[in-house]
Design a protein around this motif. Structure first.
Motif, PDB file in Angstrom:
ATOM      1  N   GLY A   1     -30.420  72.156 -23.158  1.00 40.27           N
ATOM      2  CA  GLY A   1     -31.628  71.496 -22.145  1.00 40.27           C
ATOM      3  C   GLY A   1     -30.573  71.328 -21.008  1.00 40.27           C
ATOM      4  O   GLY A   1     -31.016  70.358 -20.063  1.00 40.27           O
ATOM      5  N   ALA A   2     -28.947  71.222 -21.493  1.00 40.11           N
ATOM      6  CA  ALA A   2     -28.332  70.467 -20.503  1.00 40.11           C
ATOM      7  C   ALA A   2     -28.788  71.315 -18.980  1.00 40.11           C
ATOM      8  O   ALA A   2     -28.988  72.373 -18.755  1.00 40.11           O
ATOM      9  N   PRO A   3     -28.710  70.478 -17.225  1.00 35.48           N
ATOM     10  CA  PRO A   3     -28.980  71.231 -15.940  1.00 35.48           C
ATOM     11  C   PRO A   3     -28.219  71.827 -15.700  1.00 35.48           C
ATOM     12  O   PRO A   3     -26.707  71.948 -15.988  1.00 35.48           O
ATOM     13  N   ASP A   4     -27.651  73.256 -15.021  1.00 37.46           N
ATOM     14  CA  ASP A   4     -27.280  74.013 -14.137  1.00 37.46           C
ATOM     15  C   ASP A   4     -26.216  74.902 -14.769  1.00 37.46           C
ATOM     16  O   ASP A   4     -24.449  73.981 -15.154  1.00 37.46           O
ATOM     17  N   PRO A   5     -26.313  75.544 -16.017  1.00 36.97           N
ATOM     18  CA  PRO A   5     -25.837  75.939 -17.127  1.00 36.97           C
ATOM     19  C   PRO A   5     -25.185  77.211 -15.625  1.00 36.97           C
ATOM     20  O   PRO A   5     -25.672  77.797 -15.090  1.00 36.97           O
ATOM     21  N   ASP A   6     -23.326  77.187 -16.361  1.00 32.44           N
ATOM     22  CA  ASP A   6     -23.057  78.565 -15.483  1.00 32.44           C
ATOM     23  C   ASP A   6     -21.903  79.513 -16.176  1.00 32.44           C
ATOM     24  O   ASP A   6     -21.059  80.334 -15.706  1.00 32.44           O
ATOM     25  N   TRP A   7     -23.042  79.425 -17.863  1.00 28.69           N
ATOM     26  CA  TRP A   7     -22.260  80.986 -18.578  1.00 28.69           C
ATOM     27  C   TRP A   7     -23.602  81.513 -19.135  1.00 28.69           C
ATOM     28  O   TRP A   7     -25.267  80.646 -19.385  1.00 28.69           O
ATOM     29  N   ALA A   8     -23.132  82.630 -19.762  1.00 29.26           N
ATOM     30  CA  ALA A   8     -24.269  83.420 -19.648  1.00 29.26           C
ATOM     31  C   ALA A   8     -23.991  84.425 -20.964  1.00 29.26           C
ATOM     32  O   ALA A   8     -23.446  84.816 -20.993  1.00 29.26           O
TER      33      ALA A   8
ATOM     34  N   PHE B   1     -38.682  70.888 -37.277  1.00 24.04           N
ATOM     35  CA  PHE B   1     -37.574  70.848 -36.836  1.00 24.04           C
ATOM     36  C   PHE B   1     -36.759  70.678 -35.777  1.00 24.04           C
ATOM     37  O   PHE B   1     -37.639  70.499 -34.840  1.00 24.04           O
ATOM     38  N   TYR B   2     -35.916  69.579 -36.139  1.00 25.50           N
ATOM     39  CA  TYR B   2     -35.013  68.946 -34.891  1.00 25.50           C
ATOM     40  C   TYR B   2     -34.240  69.873 -33.694  1.00 25.50           C
ATOM     41  O   TYR B   2     -33.626  70.392 -34.031  1.00 25.50           O
ATOM     42  N   ARG B   3     -35.053  69.645 -32.794  1.00 22.44           N
ATOM     43  CA  ARG B   3     -34.609  70.673 -31.668  1.00 22.44           C
ATOM     44  C   ARG B   3     -33.869  69.461 -30.757  1.00 22.44           C
ATOM     45  O   ARG B   3     -34.102  68.403 -30.094  1.00 22.44           O
ATOM     46  N   PRO B   4     -32.352  69.781 -30.752  1.00 21.02           N
ATOM     47  CA  PRO B   4     -30.965  69.141 -30.106  1.00 21.02           C
ATOM     48  C   PRO B   4     -30.645  68.873 -29.112  1.00 21.02           C
ATOM     49  O   PRO B   4     -30.688  69.851 -27.640  1.00 21.02           O
ATOM     50  N   GLN B   5     -30.174  67.789 -28.006  1.00 18.56           N
ATOM     51  CA  GLN B   5     -30.644  67.995 -26.679  1.00 18.56           C
ATOM     52  C   GLN B   5     -28.560  68.152 -26.381  1.00 18.56           C
ATOM     53  O   GLN B   5     -27.861  67.691 -27.470  1.00 18.56           O
ATOM     54  N   GLN B   6     -28.622  68.120 -25.233  1.00 19.09           N
ATOM     55  CA  GLN B   6     -27.122  67.551 -25.004  1.00 19.09           C
ATOM     56  C   GLN B   6     -26.545  67.128 -25.448  1.00 19.09           C
ATOM     57  O   GLN B   6     -24.974  67.321 -26.049  1.00 19.09           O
ATOM     58  N   LYS B   7     -26.754  65.521 -25.455  1.00 20.74           N
ATOM     59  CA  LYS B   7     -25.823  64.935 -25.883  1.00 20.74           C
ATOM     60  C   LYS B   7     -26.352  64.867 -27.572  1.00 20.74           C
ATOM     61  O   LYS B   7     -25.039  63.835 -28.252  1.00 20.74           O
TER      62      LYS B   7
ATOM     63  N   CYS C   1     -25.036  65.663 -31.715  1.00 19.38           N
ATOM     64  CA  CYS C   1     -23.432  65.805 -32.263  1.00 19.38           C
ATOM     65  C   CYS C   1     -23.606  67.104 -32.325  1.00 19.38           C
ATOM     66  O   CYS C   1     -24.170  67.836 -32.648  1.00 19.38           O
ATOM     67  N   LEU C   2     -21.952  67.802 -32.678  1.00 20.48           N
ATOM     68  CA  LEU C   2     -21.479  68.812 -32.835  1.00 20.48           C
ATOM     69  C   LEU C   2     -22.683  70.079 -33.562  1.00 20.48           C
ATOM     70  O   LEU C   2     -23.105  71.403 -33.402  1.00 20.48           O
ATOM     71  N   VAL C   3     -22.798  69.295 -35.153  1.00 17.56           N
ATOM     72  CA  VAL C   3     -23.173  70.109 -36.217  1.00 17.56           C
ATOM     73  C   VAL C   3     -24.339  70.905 -35.583  1.00 17.56           C
ATOM     74  O   VAL C   3     -25.253  71.543 -36.379  1.00 17.56           O
ATOM     75  N   LEU C   4     -25.276  69.547 -35.729  1.00 13.76           N
ATOM     76  CA  LEU C   4     -26.471  70.100 -34.786  1.00 13.76           C
ATOM     77  C   LEU C   4     -26.586  71.096 -34.046  1.00 13.76           C
ATOM     78  O   LEU C   4     -27.896  72.324 -34.354  1.00 13.76           O
TER      79      LEU C   4
END
Length: 395
Positions: A27-34, A95-101, A103-106
């Motif tokens: 969900g991070a804004p403005d993605p610049d990869w695909a 089921f937990y949907r991780p957000q931008q902040k 941790c890595l494993v999630l």
């Protein structure tokens, strides 16, 4: 060259469209990869995780890399919304949907579950049945009480009686602890445990909050247990509150604290020396039946322990935090630390006592003030009144 510039311009236009303008995974804004094999736009951090899945995902920068016409057309035909309709078709409510902040494993296991294991496409129900099974067993490394070393322990999650038990030995018939789903909270805390897959399990033991710190070398095992706990917690809440919708219950399955960290604290008379303690402002005492009326991450419990990494750390004390109309307030303090090392003060006023804390940095002071004011600004609920009365009676 003109064709390449045109393709990059088309990709930039595509990523600005609704659905594509935030990372498909966190969900991070403005993605610049695909990912040109999956047809999704992702942020830089998630693109690195996609690189670990070369069999299912290949990524490029939408601004720096060269894109062929066929790949741009595929991105135009697919995009985040269409891809989610496939890869997130059957995500369980728990089921937990991780957000931008998060941790890595999630975030890593969310991406692997979606694209590598295809857990949510509806092709098979193996994983979802495992999360929601009557018994879910895991062997984890748990920090020992005496020597502080991590030791293998057997954890057994039961949907039948809504408990989490752990055993010292494989053939043990009597568990070391039986934790009720009513009081359990599980949150990933890799910094506290010094392991990327570290999980903190908190629960009430008598009148005190206790913490278990566990990990597994395999991130999939750790995240699977986390989501199995969430599935069991949701089942418990559904049974306890049969008239409420899942959307009202899900925010209370697992709860994150508003703020935690070290502060120095003096005693009730404010003549005692300041001592360094670890504080947590969390949502452990919220009742899910009134969540729809309140901020989901606010709380009335303010817990203090010696060190967040200590085995089964328990709180040394608790201060209930009510509203301004009930005599609670927080303000910046200019008091001397009386020999303490820190000088950024906070005064918490309650009807019965004034608490004085010192922060190391002005930034810490500002963050604590903001978090405490957020709690004070929330209206009191019947459950809050009950918790305040219990704490006043020393329960």
């Amino acid at each position: 060259m003109a064709s390449l510039e045109r393709n990059n311009k088309l990709l930039i236009e595509l990523v600005q469209q609704p659905g594509n303008n935030s990372c498909a995974d966190c969900g991070a804004p403005d993605p610049d990869w695909a990912s040109y094999t999956l047809g999704v736009f992702v942020c830089l951090n998630c693109s690195g995780m996609h690189r670990n899945l070369p069999a299912v995902s290949r990524v490029k920068s939408i601004r720096l890399d060269r894109w062929e016409d066929s790949l741009v057309e595929f991105m135009r035909e697919t995009g985040n919304s269409a891809a989610k309709a496939v890869y997130e078709k059957c995500v369980p409510a728990f089921f937990y949907r991780p957000q931008q902040k998060d941790c890595l494993v999630l975030r890593d296991q969310w991406i692997r579950a979606k694209y590598e294991r295809r857990e949510f496409t509806g092709e098979n129900s193996y994983f979802q049945q495992a999360y929601s099974s009557d018994l879910f067993e895991s062997t984890l490394w748990k920090k020992g009480k005496d020597n502080k070393q991590f030791l293998k322990r057997i954890f057994l999650l039961s949907r039948k009686d809504f408990t989490l038990r752990y055993f010292i030995k494989e053939d043990s018939k009597v568990p070391k602890a039986v934790i009720c789903m009513k009081d359990l909270n599980a949150v990933f805390q890799p910094e506290k445990i010094n392991h990327t897959n570290g999980l903190q399990i908190s629960y009430l033991h008598g009148e005190r909050m206790r913490n278990l710190f566990v990990y597994h070398e395999n991130g999939q095992v750790m995240v699977a247990l986390f989501n199995a706990i969430r599935a069991t917690r949701l089942a418990y809440l559904q049974k306890k509150h049969p008239t409420l919708r899942d959307s009202d219950l899900i925010p209370q399955i697992t709860r994150h604290c508003l703020k935690e960290g070290y502060m120095e604290k003096t005693g009730p008379t404010q003549r005692e020396p300041f001592k360094k303690r670890w504080f947590t402002l969390c949502s452990m005492n919220r009742k899910c039946c009134i969540l729809k009326l309140l901020c989901l991450k606010s709380n009335r419990g303010f817990w203090c322990s010696l060190d967040p990494r200590e085995h089964d750390a328990t709180e040394l004390g608790a201060a209930f935090i009510g509203t301004e109309s009930h005599g609670y307030s927080v303000s910046e303090s200019s008091r001397s630390s009386r020999g303490g090392r820190w000088h950024c003060g906070i005064t918490l006023q309650t009807p019965d006592r004034q608490f004085v804390f010192m922060c190391e940095q002005a930034q810490d002071q500002m963050e604590w003030l903001e978090a405490l004011r957020k709690v004070i600004s929330q209206p009191m609920t019947p459950e809050d009144y009950s918790n305040e009365a219990n704490l006043a009676r020393g329960k």
